[in-house]
Design an enzyme around this catalytic site. Structure first.
Site, short mmCIF file in Angstrom:
data_model
loop_
_atom_site.label_atom_id
_atom_site.label_comp_id
_atom_site.label_asym_id
_atom_site.label_seq_id
_atom_site.Cartn_x
_atom_site.Cartn_y
_atom_site.Cartn_z
N SER A 195 0.85 -1.19 0.00
CA SER A 195 0.00 0.00 0.00
C SER A 195 0.88 1.24 0.00
O SER A 195 2.07 1.16 0.30
CB SER A 195 -0.90 0.02 1.23
N ASP A 196 0.29 2.37 -0.34
CA ASP A 196 0.99 3.62 -0.05
C ASP A 196 0.81 3.89 1.45
O ASP A 196 0.00 3.24 2.11
CB ASP A 196 0.42 4.76 -0.90
N CYS A 197 1.57 4.83 1.96
CA CYS A 197 1.58 5.00 3.41
C CYS A 197 0.24 5.51 3.91
O CYS A 197 -0.17 6.62 3.59
CB CYS A 197 2.73 5.90 3.82
N ASP A 198 -0.40 4.68 4.67
CA ASP A 198 -1.73 4.95 5.23
C ASP A 198 -2.87 4.74 4.25
O ASP A 198 -4.01 5.08 4.59
CB ASP A 198 -1.83 6.38 5.78
N SER A 199 -2.61 4.22 3.09
CA SER A 199 -3.71 4.12 2.13
C SER A 199 -4.72 3.04 2.49
O SER A 199 -5.86 3.08 2.02
CB SER A 199 -3.19 3.95 0.70
#
Lengths: 764, 764
Positions: free
Chosen positions: B286-290
């Site tokens: 994932s992207d960070c916090d996605s």
């Protein structure tokens, strides 16, 4: 003469090095022979004498905010560099803080947006008095000049504005009251000397930074005469006409096609002629580089010389920047301005310096005796704490607050990006504070409380949520401190809590513990929390300054009862999609889709302007008679009895309001009075603030009386040409938010014009 | 078993402290007994053996980007923290630079937007090889892991995008060629081991940061199947299908209503099934916090557990963040995912670590022998200089360039905010460079040149314009270095030069001296200067990295001849008012007012994609025959002769192009080939890049031959369902910008589908 003066300057300047704020050399042979040093001459004559001694080259060199070569002539030159003091002597090019020890800090009060929420004009005057005292102390130590580019009084008409935090809020009556007290405090009450020069900015129609392909440097604010006069001009009217501010700053934007710094309509017709802003030493400064902006990107003139000369002739006396210095020489050669124009500007600028006492002996000037011993005194520290306490607004409370901490051995988790905030608590245009008391530090110092801390819960690449979760699980009570930070040159695109923050907040609130949302900074749409059963309380604390954390914990624990009121409308998140920032219209418009701006015209707020809860219950009634009394006045009688120069200031009625504390907690109470009703041109505003008074420390069970002092201006409205008119019709005075008391009355007879608004000339 | 492993971990982790990138303990008794250490087993079996030894709690704890407690099991855990290497090993949480000495820096190449302008795939591979070598050296010193979240390959479809600088440009054929070379260089060619894991991001439709009330965390990109397939998916197709990148990052945004990290259509149907992206160790992060964003602000699921489990099941194997770790336990209890789902994710993650050699003895791994002696070698330094030189684009030249400095005792003023730039030259996602050579420093070191410097001319509160004016007046030649700096989380509102900068630039240019505009950073509308008689030359140098200034001065003085080409369209300033960023459509649309995006669909550019001038004249002709030869091919013959698995890759023609240097300066030449014509579904693009080759050092008077290797994919177009189809009709191959040679040909017969695009399932 001129050349000789210049050489004197050279000598003095080299001795003074980078100081820039030394008092001038009325003791030196050369300058002492000039009448500027003759304290028996009039201010104007003194200034004229100095200007008469200058060559055109020297004069032009003095038209910029920094003119170091002329240090000895004025002091500091004509201005001495940008100095700011919005909520305390601030870090700025013209202010030099020491690295340590004396003069390494100044009292840092809350941002205006929080001080505005106090609705306490005396507080503002007291704060401004401390600021000007500290500014004088810094000046006496050669660490600053005395012209401050404070306050910012453009009304906060759009929640996205990046500099709204610098203002007292969205309502112009409120701003006017606030700024009058502020200027009194800044400029002082010495009949002979200005304490400091205050500068009302940004004149006028400035409140866009950089939004949707528009930036402040080239934005053209299209404002009709009605809303220009009734809203955008109002704070400046008070500054210039009533508070006699010594300086006004023209703005980056254009108004209806004309860059304000090159607009003789607003700088001469309105400001100087209509408002009679012509006292000795009143001058207009540009915003930094705004003369340059007249040329590009405004493209208002064909040449640089026309931009510079045009601004000077229009009435901008000082250039923040060096565009005058760079381009006025060629403009002079081209005949674009004459000696009279530049002499007038310099006489104004030097008159201000003379009124500051710069050319007088120090002996009779009390301000000259102020020292660092007068900076951040215990009283000033207490005032900074009080200012924050008075402004904090209680938005929601299910009974959790005030928190009973005594003898309970309570563990409080203080969580979130603002939990241990330092300079963030100061907001922009801040100085160096003596200390910065974060919410967490304040909680730690509560007796019998075990405070634990977790910072921003949102950085997934480092500690992530778990620290916040652990702290919340370990605590008896959760205080979550978070908010939005606006910025100069950057408007907000969004006015909602981010998804990530909503997620962590509702997660933490779900642990079955009291959850207090401490909303800091600018407004965000609190809808997700206002009716959320797990969110116990919401406090808004803005940018609370050096003692912010203590103020917050004093409110939370009940040491101080909250009584602040919302200085702005809290808009729903979708508002940013409803109207572009560039639409300056306040009134709703079905064609454009503009849903209206401010509480006067927008009726779908999340939290209302003027709203604020208490730890007790107050009931409000009219002191003299029941709420449904009706009365009637004849307009012609009212106007005939009005002898003020400015008829809006004539008294109408002082309405007594009885405020009864029916609960069990002693508390301040802000009494707000609004006028509404069907009178004057449609559409009619929902209501409009016309008076307020903050009552202090009303004991449980006691009744106090507030006086809402209405004037003819409270009743009058502006027609579509901008004239201020008293109209026959129905009027209501609404007290408190939500309204607790209504007094209905009527005006009869023919409408009467209280003020003729000067019309803008036809533009090419 | 699990608990025993954990306790081993505890011991090792405490010994390793905060390191995080140690190789695992296949020597330790406990781990060595696990088949993960059995080098004779298959990658999958080894990974499965390790996963089989874990409890569900341990497995969940390993699903995040930071899992320090499990340090010894994988190495680094499953990932070991965010590591970036966009144009050099970069400062990021998972990379630790030393404070001084060894490992205190890494080679800092230009940003991709400038390297893209070189149109030199071999250069990109060489750069990527240096980066992966340096990454391995850092890893061997326990200063980084081996999974890098590089490259960013979302096509730069809107000039406002804050992260466009991280990409090679707007054209997908160009990005595909670039990224294939990049990944080859990053992942290496060792048949047994990955050199590092590269990560193609952000999959898919991500290119808005924060614009007009939309932010990346909740933006829903509405993209039709045709443009999704033909444009937005293309770079990822190359990554996954052709370059076999080991990792793909899903993005913050939603695609047609579904957050990408929770979208099994793109993660399974397209990525893994359609592109056969199923090799050992291929994983999605994932992207960070996605993952968190799937819940809020996307509101895609009703609960946090559904967001986490839904993303895992959809195919996101790793969470950058801790949302999996926080919410998968409850999701597991709720039965929202089963053991097979999490086992699959962990097997993928550990397989990547195994392919990196993490569990194998160091003896046979050449990469394990790399040390700081392999970092920033003289060759790498030369390559960083060359990369910048190759990318720089000459946009305008009245003959002033190349500047003849030798023996002329010339004074060059280098003026402007970028004149002495340091880290600004690196752009974002940068590491610590060994040195940063600004334009001014490079000019100072030119033999026989007296270089003088003036910085930003625009700060009116300090030195203002005069320093720039003085420098310009004192100089023989003026180089003015300025530009726009974009940023993550911040899209641009404006793509024009500010009024202030236009003013000072045209002022300085008016002094009658050669005036060279050195445009740095992102594109701005150069209209005010392109046809301005006082502006002698315009160079665009992007973010040129550690040797940027030297590269620029080498071009300016002619030591190196410029041959870079515009990697993006330079749009007019008003473009930002013509189409909202949120409109993902590329094709012009009369109803919405969208004027089209990229050179394929927009025909009012200020400077064209692919444009770039030289110090010589090149003529371009087809090597085998005249430009007006016409030819014809039968579609069925073409497809029957095509035996590639992916038919778009089948060769069509290799077209020889003769490039003759008719001037007097040796120079590189970038040969660009575009296809245009009336074939396939209307509207037809203006043209589309299908091949390029950079020729090196073509001597004056010499002719070199470029080969434009066309494939069936060069001719095919995407229909409205996204299928790739070969259509009968008229085709033209256009060579160079502006076009110098045209070859017209036709395809006959029935249309033939080369690729069936998987359709998205019907959404609720």
């Amino acid at each position: 003469m001129a050349l000789q003066l210049l050489s004197t300057v050279g000598l003095l300047a080299s001795g003074a090095a980078a100081a820039g704020h030394l008092f001038p050399g009325c003791q030196t042979d050369l300058l002492s022979k000039n009448d500027v040093c003759n304290t028996k001459a009039s201010v104007t004559d003194r200034a004229k004498a100095l200007v008469a001694a200058l060559t055109i080259e020297e004069k032009i060199a003095l038209t910029g905010s920094t003119s170091p070569a002329f240090l000895a002539l004025g002091s500091p030159a004509t201005n001495g560099g940008v100095k700011e003091a919005l909520h305390g002597v601030a870090s700025s090019p013209g202010v030099t803080f020491n690295k340590s020890g004396d003069y390494s800090y100044a009292t840092s009060f809350p941002q205006p947006i929080l001080m505005g929420a106090a609705f306490d004009d005396n507080l503002i005057k007291a704060v401004a008095t401390v600021i000007s005292t500290e500014a004088r102390a810094f000046n006496n130590a050669n660490r600053s000049g005395l012209d401050y580019w404070t306050p910012n009084i453009n009304p906060y008409r759009d929640p996205r504005w990046g500099r709204g935090q610098e203002t007292p809020g969205e309502d112009t009556f409120h701003i006017k009251s606030y700024v009058k007290s502020l200027i009194e405090g800044l400029q002082g009450s010495d009949p002979d000397y200005l304490k400091v020069v205050a500068t009302c900015k940004h004149f006028v129609g400035y409140d866009i930074e950089n939004w949707g392909g528009n930036e402040r440097y080239d934005f053209d604010a299209i404002i009709n005469p009605q809303e220009l006069s009734e809203y955008y001009m109002q704070p400046f009217q008070t500054c210039a006409r009533d508070a006699k501010v010594a300086s006004i700053m023209c703005s980056y934007n254009a108004l209806n096609g004309v860059p304000t710094c090159a607009d003789s309509y607003i700088l001469q017709d309105v400001l100087r002629d209509h408002w009679n802003w012509t006292d000795d030493g009143f001058y207009v400064t540009s915003d930094c580089d705004s003369i340059q902006n007249v040329f590009l990107p405004h493209n208002y003139t064909d040449t640089r010389e026309e931009a510079a000369a045009g601004s000077l002739v229009a009435g901008t006396d000082l250039d923040c920047g060096q565009y005058y210095q760079t381009h006025l020489p060629a403009a002079y050669e081209q005949g674009l301005f004459d000696d009279a124009a530049i002499d007038q500007a310099l006489v104004r600028l030097y008159s201000a310096q003379i009124r500051l006492g710069m050319f007088d002996p120090a002996d009779n000037q009390a301000y000259r005796a102020l020292t660092f011993g007068d900076v951040n005194t215990p009283d000033s520290q207490a005032l900074a704490l009080k200012a924050a306490e008075e402004g904090i607004v209680l938005i929601k409370n299910d009974g959790t607050l005030p928190l009973q901490t005594k003898g309970r051995n309570m563990t409080i988790a203080v969580i979130g990006p603002w939990a241990n905030a330092t300079t963030t608590m100061q907001g922009n245009y801040a100085g160096i504070a003596p200390y910065l008391r974060s919410p967490y530090l304040a909680a730690k110092d509560l007796p019998g409380v075990n405070a634990i801390y977790a910072g921003s819960p949102g950085d997934p690449t480092t500690d992530g949520y778990p620290a916040a979760i652990k702290a919340a699980k370990d605590a008896d009570v959760i205080i979550y401190a978070d908010g939005a930070n606006s910025a100069e040159e950057q408007d907000r695109n969004l006015i909602r809590w981010s998804g990530e923050r909503q997620d962590i907040m509702t997660l933490l609130a779900g642990y079955g513990k009291p959850f207090i949302l401490l909303q800091m900074g600018d407004q965000l749409d609190d809808t997700p929390f206002l009716h959320h059963e797990n969110v116990s309380a919401i406090l808004w604390a803005g940018f609370p300054g050096q003692s912010g954390g203590d103020a917050i914990m004093n409110i939370i624990t009940g040491k101080t009862a909250p009584a602040g009121r919302m200085p702005v409308t809290q808009y729903p998140a979708h508002y940013v999609n409803d109207v572009p920032m560039t639409d300056m219209n306040l009134r709703p418009n079905a064609t454009s889709g503009n849903p209206g701006r401010t509480y006067m015209w927008y009726n779908e707020s999340v939290v209302d302007f003027g709203f604020g809860m208490h730890y007790t219950n107050f009931t409000v009634t009219f002191a003299n008679g029941s709420d449904d009394d009706t009365s009637s006045w004849d307009i012609q009688s009212l106007t005939q009895g009005c002898t003020e120069t400015y008829k809006d200031l004539c008294a109408f009625q002082s309405v007594g309001v009885s405020v009864e504390n029916k609960g069990s907690v002693k508390s301040d109470f802000v009494t707000l009075g609004f006028v509404a009703g069907e009178h004057g041109p449609a559409p009619h505003p929902i209501k409009q603030l016309v008076a307020y008074e903050r009552l202090f420390a009303v004991e449980a069970g006691a009744t106090a009386t507030a006086h809402l002092n209405l004037t003819l201006g409270s009743l009058a409205r502006h027609d579509d040409t901008g004239n201020l008119v008293l109209y026959p019709g129905d009027y209501s005075l609404l007290v408190d938010v939500p309204t607790q008391a209504i007094w209905n009355f009527t005006l009869t007879g023919d409408e009467a014009t209280l003020e003729e608004w000067p019309q803008a000339p036809a533009r090419q």
